[in-house]
Design a protein around this motif. Structure first.
Motif, PDB file in Angstrom:
ATOM      1  N   LEU A  18       0.833  -1.190   0.000  1.00  0.00           N
ATOM      2  CA  LEU A  18       0.000   0.000   0.000  1.00  0.00           C
ATOM      3  C   LEU A  18       0.875   1.250   0.000  1.00  0.00           C
ATOM      4  O   LEU A  18       1.967   1.251   0.570  1.00  0.00           O
ATOM      5  N   MET A  19       0.385   2.306  -0.640  1.00  0.00           N
ATOM      6  CA  MET A  19       1.127   3.556  -0.726  1.00  0.00           C
ATOM      7  C   MET A  19       1.154   4.246   0.637  1.00  0.00           C
ATOM      8  O   MET A  19       0.147   4.282   1.339  1.00  0.00           O
ATOM      9  N   ALA A  73       3.691  -1.176  -6.947  1.00  0.00           N
ATOM     10  CA  ALA A  73       4.632  -2.248  -7.302  1.00  0.00           C
ATOM     11  C   ALA A  73       6.029  -1.627  -7.387  1.00  0.00           C
ATOM     12  O   ALA A  73       6.259  -0.716  -8.193  1.00  0.00           O
ATOM     13  N   TRP A  74       6.925  -2.099  -6.546  1.00  0.00           N
ATOM     14  CA  TRP A  74       8.298  -1.591  -6.471  1.00  0.00           C
ATOM     15  C   TRP A  74       9.291  -2.685  -6.833  1.00  0.00           C
ATOM     16  O   TRP A  74       9.070  -3.857  -6.509  1.00  0.00           O
ATOM     17  N   GLY A  81       4.533   0.454 -10.916  1.00  0.00           N
ATOM     18  CA  GLY A  81       3.111   0.491 -11.210  1.00  0.00           C
ATOM     19  C   GLY A  81       2.289   0.869 -10.001  1.00  0.00           C
ATOM     20  O   GLY A  81       2.774   0.847  -8.867  1.00  0.00           O
ATOM     21  N   ALA A  82       1.024   1.223 -10.280  1.00  0.00           N
ATOM     22  CA  ALA A  82       0.101   1.623  -9.214  1.00  0.00           C
ATOM     23  C   ALA A  82      -1.324   1.311  -9.628  1.00  0.00           C
ATOM     24  O   ALA A  82      -1.651   1.323 -10.822  1.00  0.00           O
ATOM     25  N   MET A 102      -5.032   2.974 -12.860  1.00  0.00           N
ATOM     26  CA  MET A 102      -4.066   1.880 -12.932  1.00  0.00           C
ATOM     27  C   MET A 102      -3.029   2.242 -13.967  1.00  0.00           C
ATOM     28  O   MET A 102      -3.363   2.748 -15.047  1.00  0.00           O
ATOM     29  N   MET A 103      -1.761   2.009 -13.635  1.00  0.00           N
ATOM     30  CA  MET A 103      -0.681   2.295 -14.572  1.00  0.00           C
ATOM     31  C   MET A 103       0.524   1.427 -14.260  1.00  0.00           C
ATOM     32  O   MET A 103       0.769   1.087 -13.106  1.00  0.00           O
ATOM     33  N   VAL A 104       1.223   1.053 -15.321  1.00  0.00           N
ATOM     34  CA  VAL A 104       2.482   0.326 -15.219  1.00  0.00           C
ATOM     35  C   VAL A 104       3.459   1.042 -16.144  1.00  0.00           C
ATOM     36  O   VAL A 104       3.138   1.315 -17.303  1.00  0.00           O
TER      37      VAL A 104
END
Length: 183
Positions: A18-19, A73-74, A81-82, A102-104
Protein backbone atom coordinates in the motif's frame (compact mmCIF):
# COMPACT_ATOMS: atom_id res chain seq x y z
CA UNK A 1 20.09 -32.63 -22.34
CA UNK A 2 21.34 -30.93 -19.18
CA UNK A 3 18.99 -29.86 -16.48
CA UNK A 4 19.06 -26.11 -15.94
CA UNK A 5 17.98 -24.02 -12.99
CA UNK A 6 14.47 -22.62 -13.22
CA UNK A 7 14.30 -19.10 -14.59
CA UNK A 8 12.91 -16.73 -11.95
CA UNK A 9 9.59 -15.12 -12.77
CA UNK A 10 10.21 -11.57 -14.02
CA UNK A 11 8.06 -10.25 -11.15
CA UNK A 12 9.68 -12.44 -8.50
CA UNK A 13 11.48 -9.51 -6.87
CA UNK A 14 8.64 -7.03 -7.27
CA UNK A 15 7.22 -5.87 -3.93
CA UNK A 16 3.53 -4.98 -3.77
CA UNK A 17 2.41 -2.75 -0.91
CA UNK A 18 0.00 0.00 0.00
CA UNK A 19 1.13 3.56 -0.73
CA UNK A 20 2.53 5.56 2.19
CA UNK A 21 3.05 9.31 2.58
CA UNK A 22 6.75 8.97 1.68
CA UNK A 23 5.76 7.37 -1.67
CA UNK A 24 3.84 10.41 -2.92
CA UNK A 25 6.72 11.99 -4.92
CA UNK A 26 7.46 8.68 -6.70
CA UNK A 27 3.75 8.16 -7.37
CA UNK A 28 3.43 11.65 -8.83
CA UNK A 29 6.50 11.12 -11.04
CA UNK A 30 5.11 7.83 -12.37
CA UNK A 31 1.67 9.34 -12.94
CA UNK A 32 3.02 12.45 -14.66
CA UNK A 33 5.15 10.32 -16.97
CA UNK A 34 2.30 7.99 -17.85
CA UNK A 35 -0.12 10.86 -18.53
CA UNK A 36 2.47 12.60 -20.71
CA UNK A 37 3.31 9.48 -22.70
CA UNK A 38 -0.17 7.99 -23.02
CA UNK A 39 -2.71 10.80 -23.27
CA UNK A 40 -5.23 8.51 -24.95
CA UNK A 41 -5.18 5.99 -22.09
CA UNK A 42 -6.21 8.30 -19.25
CA UNK A 43 -9.09 10.65 -18.55
CA UNK A 44 -6.82 13.09 -16.66
CA UNK A 45 -4.62 15.37 -18.75
CA UNK A 46 -0.87 15.71 -18.26
CA UNK A 47 -0.72 19.52 -18.05
CA UNK A 48 -3.31 19.81 -15.28
CA UNK A 49 -1.88 16.94 -13.26
CA UNK A 50 1.73 18.09 -13.65
CA UNK A 51 0.75 21.35 -11.89
CA UNK A 52 -0.50 19.47 -8.81
CA UNK A 53 1.91 19.02 -5.89
CA UNK A 54 2.69 15.47 -4.79
CA UNK A 55 0.89 16.16 -1.50
CA UNK A 56 -2.40 16.52 -3.40
CA UNK A 57 -2.42 12.73 -3.81
CA UNK A 58 -2.69 12.16 -0.03
CA UNK A 59 -6.35 11.38 -0.64
CA UNK A 60 -5.21 8.16 -2.35
CA UNK A 61 -3.52 6.80 0.77
CA UNK A 62 -5.12 3.81 2.47
CA UNK A 63 -8.02 4.78 4.65
CA UNK A 64 -9.84 1.98 6.44
CA UNK A 65 -12.94 4.07 6.98
CA UNK A 66 -13.61 4.73 3.30
CA UNK A 67 -11.98 1.66 1.77
CA UNK A 68 -9.71 3.71 -0.40
CA UNK A 69 -6.20 2.52 -1.20
CA UNK A 70 -3.43 2.74 -3.74
CA UNK A 71 -1.39 -0.40 -4.26
CA UNK A 72 2.18 0.08 -5.54
CA UNK A 73 4.63 -2.25 -7.30
CA UNK A 74 8.30 -1.59 -6.47
CA UNK A 75 11.50 -3.22 -7.68
CA UNK A 76 14.99 -2.22 -6.58
CA UNK A 77 13.76 1.16 -5.34
CA UNK A 78 11.90 2.01 -8.54
CA UNK A 79 8.14 2.43 -8.68
CA UNK A 80 6.86 0.31 -11.58
CA UNK A 81 3.11 0.49 -11.21
CA UNK A 82 0.10 1.62 -9.21
CA UNK A 83 -3.58 0.79 -8.85
CA UNK A 84 -6.12 2.91 -6.94
CA UNK A 85 -9.44 1.71 -5.52
CA UNK A 86 -12.15 3.81 -3.90
CA UNK A 87 -15.64 3.22 -2.58
CA UNK A 88 -18.64 5.48 -2.27
CA UNK A 89 -19.90 5.65 1.31
CA UNK A 90 -23.58 6.20 0.49
CA UNK A 91 -25.47 3.24 1.93
CA UNK A 92 -27.28 2.24 -1.28
CA UNK A 93 -24.03 1.87 -3.23
CA UNK A 94 -21.57 0.97 -0.45
CA UNK A 95 -21.37 -2.56 -1.90
CA UNK A 96 -19.50 -1.15 -4.93
CA UNK A 97 -15.81 -0.28 -5.25
CA UNK A 98 -14.27 1.52 -8.20
CA UNK A 99 -10.89 1.05 -9.82
CA UNK A 100 -10.09 4.70 -10.57
CA UNK A 101 -6.50 4.51 -11.74
CA UNK A 102 -4.07 1.88 -12.93
CA UNK A 103 -0.68 2.29 -14.57
CA UNK A 104 2.48 0.33 -15.22
CA UNK A 105 5.62 2.13 -16.40
CA UNK A 106 6.65 1.63 -20.00
CA UNK A 107 9.87 -0.10 -18.90
CA UNK A 108 7.88 -2.65 -16.87
CA UNK A 109 5.19 -3.42 -19.47
CA UNK A 110 4.75 -7.08 -20.40
CA UNK A 111 6.21 -8.45 -17.16
CA UNK A 112 2.92 -9.37 -15.47
CA UNK A 113 3.06 -6.46 -13.02
CA UNK A 114 -0.40 -5.17 -13.96
CA UNK A 115 -1.83 -8.63 -13.39
CA UNK A 116 -0.10 -8.91 -10.00
CA UNK A 117 -1.45 -5.52 -8.96
CA UNK A 118 -4.93 -6.56 -10.04
CA UNK A 119 -4.76 -9.94 -8.28
CA UNK A 120 -3.61 -8.34 -5.02
CA UNK A 121 -6.27 -5.61 -5.20
CA UNK A 122 -8.95 -8.25 -5.75
CA UNK A 123 -7.62 -10.26 -2.81
CA UNK A 124 -7.84 -7.18 -0.57
CA UNK A 125 -11.31 -6.26 -1.80
CA UNK A 126 -12.69 -9.76 -1.30
CA UNK A 127 -11.75 -9.53 2.39
CA UNK A 128 -14.51 -6.96 2.85
CA UNK A 129 -17.78 -8.90 2.95
CA UNK A 130 -19.76 -5.72 2.25
CA UNK A 131 -18.37 -5.50 -1.29
CA UNK A 132 -19.89 -7.36 -4.20
CA UNK A 133 -19.07 -5.24 -7.29
CA UNK A 134 -15.93 -3.63 -8.70
CA UNK A 135 -16.34 -1.19 -11.59
CA UNK A 136 -13.98 0.69 -13.88
CA UNK A 137 -13.90 2.63 -17.10
CA UNK A 138 -11.17 2.14 -19.69
CA UNK A 139 -10.44 3.82 -22.99
CA UNK A 140 -12.00 1.40 -25.46
CA UNK A 141 -8.99 1.55 -27.79
CA UNK A 142 -6.55 0.60 -24.99
CA UNK A 143 -6.43 -3.05 -26.04
CA UNK A 144 -3.79 -4.12 -23.52
CA UNK A 145 -5.73 -2.75 -20.56
CA UNK A 146 -9.01 -4.20 -21.85
CA UNK A 147 -7.32 -7.64 -22.15
CA UNK A 148 -5.96 -7.37 -18.61
CA UNK A 149 -9.38 -6.47 -17.20
CA UNK A 150 -11.18 -9.18 -19.17
CA UNK A 151 -8.55 -11.69 -18.02
CA UNK A 152 -9.35 -10.74 -14.43
CA UNK A 153 -13.04 -11.45 -15.07
CA UNK A 154 -14.42 -7.98 -15.85
CA UNK A 155 -17.34 -7.78 -18.28
CA UNK A 156 -18.23 -4.79 -20.42
CA UNK A 157 -21.69 -3.47 -19.58
CA UNK A 158 -21.66 -0.32 -21.65
CA UNK A 159 -19.75 2.20 -23.68
CA UNK A 160 -19.70 5.96 -23.22
CA UNK A 161 -19.19 7.20 -26.76
CA UNK A 162 -17.17 10.38 -27.11
CA UNK A 163 -16.11 10.29 -23.44
CA UNK A 164 -12.71 11.91 -24.03
CA UNK A 165 -11.79 14.79 -26.33
CA UNK A 166 -8.04 15.08 -26.86
CA UNK A 167 -6.30 18.38 -27.70
CA UNK A 168 -5.56 17.13 -31.24
CA UNK A 169 -9.30 16.72 -31.87
CA UNK A 170 -9.53 12.95 -31.48
CA UNK A 171 -12.58 11.68 -29.64
CA UNK A 172 -12.33 8.43 -27.69
CA UNK A 173 -14.90 6.09 -26.19
CA UNK A 174 -14.74 4.60 -22.70
CA UNK A 175 -15.82 1.03 -21.97
CA UNK A 176 -17.64 0.59 -18.67
CA UNK A 177 -16.75 -2.70 -16.99
CA UNK A 178 -17.82 -4.60 -13.90
CA UNK A 179 -16.57 -7.59 -11.94
CA UNK A 180 -18.72 -9.45 -9.41
CA UNK A 181 -16.58 -10.03 -6.33
CA UNK A 182 -19.18 -12.40 -4.89
CA UNK A 183 -22.79 -13.36 -5.57
Amino acid sequence: MTRSEPIPHPCATVELRLMHEADLPAYKALRDGMLEGHEDAFTSDAASERARPASSYRSRLANGETLLFTLLAWQDGALLGALTIERDQRSKVAHQAHLVGMMVSDAAQGRGIGRRLMDEALRLLRQDQRLSLLTLSVTASNAGAVRLYEGAGFKRYGRLEGAIRLPDGRVLDKDLMVLRLRD
